[in-house]
Write an enzyme that holds these catalytic residues in place. Structure first.
Site, PDB file in Angstrom:
ATOM      1  N   HIS A  69       0.822  -1.213   0.000  1.00 44.89           N
ATOM      2  CA  HIS A  69       0.000   0.000   0.000  1.00 44.89           C
ATOM      3  C   HIS A  69       0.860   1.270   0.000  1.00 44.89           C
ATOM      4  O   HIS A  69       0.325   2.365  -0.156  1.00 44.89           O
ATOM      5  CB  HIS A  69      -1.005  -0.010   1.162  1.00 44.89           C
ATOM      6  CG  HIS A  69      -0.405   0.142   2.531  1.00 44.89           C
ATOM      7  ND1 HIS A  69      -0.171  -0.920   3.367  1.00 44.89           N
ATOM      8  CD2 HIS A  69      -0.030   1.240   3.225  1.00 44.89           C
ATOM      9  CE1 HIS A  69       0.329  -0.492   4.507  1.00 44.89           C
ATOM     10  NE2 HIS A  69       0.421   0.832   4.451  1.00 44.89           N
ATOM     11  N   ASP A 100       0.671  -7.763   1.527  1.00 47.44           N
ATOM     12  CA  ASP A 100       0.977  -6.353   1.686  1.00 47.44           C
ATOM     13  C   ASP A 100       2.484  -6.091   1.742  1.00 47.44           C
ATOM     14  O   ASP A 100       3.012  -5.619   2.755  1.00 47.44           O
ATOM     15  CB  ASP A 100       0.291  -5.812   2.947  1.00 47.44           C
ATOM     16  CG  ASP A 100       0.236  -4.293   2.968  1.00 47.44           C
ATOM     17  OD1 ASP A 100       0.628  -3.666   1.967  1.00 47.44           O
ATOM     18  OD2 ASP A 100      -0.204  -3.745   3.995  1.00 47.44           O
ATOM     19  N   SER A 183       4.612   4.727   9.580  1.00 52.15           N
ATOM     20  CA  SER A 183       5.465   3.608   9.985  1.00 52.15           C
ATOM     21  C   SER A 183       5.220   2.366   9.145  1.00 52.15           C
ATOM     22  O   SER A 183       5.886   1.345   9.351  1.00 52.15           O
ATOM     23  CB  SER A 183       5.246   3.282  11.465  1.00 52.15           C
ATOM     24  OG  SER A 183       3.925   2.849  11.675  1.00 52.15           O
TER      25      SER A 183
END
Length: 287
Positions: A69, A100, A183
Site C-alpha cells: 500500500h 501487503d 510507519s
C-alpha cells in the site's frame, strides 16, 4: 558537600539494543510517494511510509522492502530519505498481487554520506514472547523507535476501514507497539538486528499493531536476486479461495462434529510426506 550523581554507562539489554540501532539505522529510509489514481486500491495523492534495504548484491539495483500500500498499484514517483538526510529516487520493481509487501529499487552507488547497509531477513525468528523494536517513519517523524513484545502469530489478516485493499490467506503477528501513519513498511527487529516481520498497520484507537510474516517476502527477494534479467513475476500457486483461521469451538457452531475434529487432528499430527523435487511453488494458504 555531596558529590554530583554520575549516571552509569548503558549495560545489559539497553546496551544490546543500542548496538542494534547503530547497525541498522543507515539501512532504514523514509519514503515519500506521489501517485496517480490506479485501477484498484487507493485514490491519487501523496503519502509517506518507511522502507529498508534488503539486498545490496548488485549495488546498482539495490532493493528496498516496504508495504504494497506504499508502493501502490499504479504509476508513482517516489523519493527515499536516508539516515544522513540525502534523498535518492526509488522505482517500483515488484508489487505482490495478494500480500501487503512490495519492493523498490535504487542505485546505492549514489549514496555520498550514508553507508550502504542491508538488514537480514529472518522469518523463523517470529515467535510469541520475542522482544522487538519497530524503527521507522512513525507519524512522518524520521526514525522513531517503538518497543514491543510479540503477543500472537496466528491472527487473521487485519481489515482496514480506510482502504479498498485487504490482505488475505496469511497469518499476521500482533503486538502493542502503538505504531501510526508513516510507519508502514518498518522493519520489526529482534535483538540480533535481523528483521522478523514487516509492520503493516495498526488500530486507530488502541496500541495494537499488525505485522506481516516474511516467508513470502524471502521467496520473492531470492527469486529476484537469481532472475535479474527476467520480468519480476515470481511463479506462485494459488487455490483461488480466501481462507480464515477459526478455532474448533467456532466451527462447532457451524455443524463441525467431534468425529471430523478427530480426523483433522490425526491428519495434522501425521508425518508429512516429502514433496517431489518438481513440485509447484506453495499455494497462498495459511502456513
Amino acid at each position: 558537600s555531596a558529590e554530583p550523581a554520575v549516571l552509569a554507562p548503558l549495560a545489559g539489554p539497553a546496551a544490546e539494543w543500542a548496538g542494534v540501532i547503530e547497525r541498522v539505522k543507515s539501512a532504514i529510509v523514509a519514503i515519500r510517494v506521489t501517485g496517480v489514481r490506479p485501477f484498484e486500491d487507493s485514490p491519487a495523492g501523496v503519502w509517506q511510509g518507511t522502507g529498508f534495504i534488503v539486498s545490496l548484491e548488485d549495488p546498482q539495483q539495490a532493493l528496498i522492502l516496504t508495504n504494497r500500500h506504499i508502493v501502490g498499484t499504479g504509476p508513482i514517483r517516489a523519493l527515499a530519505t536516508f539516515d544522513e538526510h540525502e534523498e535518492l529516487p526509488v522505482f517500483p520493481v515488484y508489487r505482490d498481487p495478494v500480500h501487503d509487501f512490495g519492493l523498490l529499487q535504487f542505485d546505492a552507488r549514489k549514496l555520498r554520506f550514508t553507508p550502504a547497509r542491508q538488514i537480514p531477513l529472518s522469518p523463523d525468528g517470529l515467535r510469541v514472547g520475542v522482544e522487538v523494536l519497530v524503527i521507522g517513519n512513525d507519524n512522518a517523524e524520521k526514525i522513531q523507535i517503538l518497543p514491543a513484545t510479540i503477543a500472537r502469530v496466528d491472527r487473521n489478516s487485519p481489515e482496514y476501514d480506510d482502504t479498498n485493499y485487504q490482505d488475505e490467506n496469511t497469518f499476521y503477528a500482533g503486538a502493542g507497539s502503538n505504531t501510526s501513519g508513516g510507519s508502514s513498511g518498518s522493519p520489526v527487529l529482534d535483538r540480533s538486528g535481523a528483521c522478523i516481520a514487516l509492520n503493516a498497520g495498526g488500530a486507530n484507537e488502541a496500541a495494537s499493531a499488525y505485522y506481516l510474516p516474511l516467508d513470502r517476502v524471502v521467496y520473492v527477494v531470492n527469486w529476484l536476486r537469481e532472475h535479474r534479467s527476467e520480468a519480476p513475476i515470481p511463479p506462485r500457486g494459488t487455490l483461488m479461495t480466501k481462507f480464515l483461521f477459526q478455532p474448533f469451538d467456532m466451527l462447532r457452531r457451524l455443524g463441525f462434529t467431534e468425529e471430523q475434529e478427530r480426523g483433522v487432528l490425526e491428519a495434522y499430527r501425521a508425518p508429512a510426506e516429502p514433496a517431489p523435487a518438481d513440485a509447484a511453488p506453495p499455494a497462498d494458504s495459511p502456513a
